[in-house]
Each structure stands twice: as C-alpha cells, then as structure tokens.
Enzyme design. Sequence first.
Site, PDB file in Angstrom:
ATOM      1  N   LEU A   9      -2.051 -14.974  -5.597  1.00 36.70           N
ATOM      2  CA  LEU A   9      -2.606 -15.013  -4.242  1.00 36.70           C
ATOM      3  C   LEU A   9      -1.995 -16.061  -3.321  1.00 36.70           C
ATOM      4  O   LEU A   9      -2.403 -16.185  -2.177  1.00 36.70           O
ATOM      5  CB  LEU A   9      -4.119 -15.227  -4.309  1.00 36.70           C
ATOM      6  CG  LEU A   9      -4.899 -14.145  -5.064  1.00 36.70           C
ATOM      7  CD1 LEU A   9      -6.376 -14.491  -5.116  1.00 36.70           C
ATOM      8  CD2 LEU A   9      -4.688 -12.781  -4.439  1.00 36.70           C
ATOM      9  N   ILE A  22       4.771 -17.177  -1.630  1.00 38.53           N
ATOM     10  CA  ILE A  22       5.922 -17.568  -2.428  1.00 38.53           C
ATOM     11  C   ILE A  22       6.810 -18.449  -1.562  1.00 38.53           C
ATOM     12  O   ILE A  22       7.052 -18.160  -0.390  1.00 38.53           O
ATOM     13  CB  ILE A  22       6.699 -16.314  -2.895  1.00 38.53           C
ATOM     14  CG1 ILE A  22       5.777 -15.384  -3.689  1.00 38.53           C
ATOM     15  CG2 ILE A  22       7.932 -16.704  -3.696  1.00 38.53           C
ATOM     16  CD1 ILE A  22       5.201 -15.976  -4.950  1.00 38.53           C
ATOM     17  N   HIS A  76      -0.477  -4.081  -4.320  1.00 42.97           N
ATOM     18  CA  HIS A  76      -1.601  -4.317  -3.404  1.00 42.97           C
ATOM     19  C   HIS A  76      -2.572  -3.136  -3.460  1.00 42.97           C
ATOM     20  O   HIS A  76      -2.145  -1.980  -3.471  1.00 42.97           O
ATOM     21  CB  HIS A  76      -1.079  -4.505  -1.980  1.00 42.97           C
ATOM     22  CG  HIS A  76      -2.155  -4.882  -1.021  1.00 42.97           C
ATOM     23  ND1 HIS A  76      -2.655  -6.163  -0.944  1.00 42.97           N
ATOM     24  CD2 HIS A  76      -2.852  -4.141  -0.133  1.00 42.97           C
ATOM     25  CE1 HIS A  76      -3.621  -6.190  -0.034  1.00 42.97           C
ATOM     26  NE2 HIS A  76      -3.753  -4.977   0.471  1.00 42.97           N
ATOM     27  N   ASP A 113       1.848  -9.389   2.463  1.00 45.37           N
ATOM     28  CA  ASP A 113       1.782  -7.927   2.511  1.00 45.37           C
ATOM     29  C   ASP A 113       2.553  -7.286   3.660  1.00 45.37           C
ATOM     30  O   ASP A 113       2.168  -6.221   4.150  1.00 45.37           O
ATOM     31  CB  ASP A 113       0.316  -7.463   2.549  1.00 45.37           C
ATOM     32  CG  ASP A 113      -0.493  -7.994   1.395  1.00 45.37           C
ATOM     33  OD1 ASP A 113       0.059  -8.111   0.281  1.00 45.37           O
ATOM     34  OD2 ASP A 113      -1.685  -8.310   1.583  1.00 45.37           O
ATOM     35  N   GLU A 157      -3.263   1.908  -9.412  1.00 43.43           N
ATOM     36  CA  GLU A 157      -2.277   0.823  -9.428  1.00 43.43           C
ATOM     37  C   GLU A 157      -1.466   0.841 -10.725  1.00 43.43           C
ATOM     38  O   GLU A 157      -0.242   0.694 -10.697  1.00 43.43           O
ATOM     39  CB  GLU A 157      -2.961  -0.538  -9.295  1.00 43.43           C
ATOM     40  CG  GLU A 157      -3.457  -0.867  -7.926  1.00 43.43           C
ATOM     41  CD  GLU A 157      -4.175  -2.209  -7.874  1.00 43.43           C
ATOM     42  OE1 GLU A 157      -4.028  -2.892  -6.857  1.00 43.43           O
ATOM     43  OE2 GLU A 157      -4.879  -2.570  -8.843  1.00 43.43           O
TER      44      GLU A 157
END
Length: 181
Positions: free
Chosen positions: A72, A75, A91, A132, A161
């Site tokens: 979360l 980076i 996501h 995102d 996912e």
Amino acid sequence: MREVAAAIAKGELNAAIRLVVSNRADCLAIAWADETGIDTLVIDSDQAASDRLCLRALKIRNIDLVLLTGYLRKIGPEVLAAYDRRMLNLHPSLLPKFGGKGMYGNRVHDAVLKAGETETGASVHIVDAEYDTGPVIAQKRIRVRHDDSPQQLAERVKSAEAVLLIDLLSDLSKGGAAGNG
C-alpha cells in the site's frame, strides 16, 4: 500471492517467488512467507532509505518482475527506474474507476456499491509514480449483484484477481502479450 505460489507448485506457472516485501511486520504475507521459507523484507524506514533497501534486495535476488499484491505504499524512484515496465500492481476494481490513494480492500467495494455499478472486477496495471495510474494491461470483469454486501463482492473480486493474475503471468512467461479478459 498464495494463489500464484499454488500455481507454481502445481507446475501451472513457470516462475519463482524469491522475496516478499511489506511495510508491516505483522502482515499475513510476511508470516506466510516465513513459514514457507521464502525470503522476506520488512521496510519501515523513510521513503528514500526504503527505496534503496528494497532495490538492493531485489537486485541481490536477480528478480525480473515485481508484483504488488497488497502493498500500500508508493514505490520510490530508484525502484521505479530499475523496474520500469517490470512492476505490476493488482487492483480490485476496473481501473481507472475506483483507484487512487486510499482505495484498497473494502473501501473499493463500498465505493462500487454506493455508485450503483453493475459490474466491477480486477485490474493489473504497470506501476508508475502515482497510485493506480499506470497503463492497465489486463482486466477481468464480474457482475455486481443487487444484494451484494462489500464482503460478498470482495470474495468474488478476490477470485477474479487470482484467475486474472495467474493467466497474465502464464501468458507473460510464455512471451505472450497481456490482454483484457
């Protein structure tokens, strides 16, 4: 991550999990990796130090592709530069809808339900410097039911996912291009 590990163990996916990184020592992924003998790294220092530490750990292990499946934090620029277009995020929505800072877990599913969406799903996108916003390379759609709770929707999205990620990784490991599904 566990689904990916299971696909690897069954020979369905030609890959290896060499490192699990988290910014929380108490995260379930770290405990699981410790139990299964996979190297772990907990990063709880400032952003610049975390970036350097993470990059060193990735390079020491000759990691080709980085998957974010629940990480979360943003980076850092050194890791982003070193893994440009080789870092993917999973996501729980059909991006660009319901993405961005603070949009994770049941927050996403609550927002989908409140917006009256008739479909949602999962997306894999290339990680960039923002939350995102990188190019989406694969999606899997599911129908939103009129009586869904956030938890029910989350379970179905989680299943989507896993399928999406394993299919994409399998395709990539064979040299294929990612597609939308």
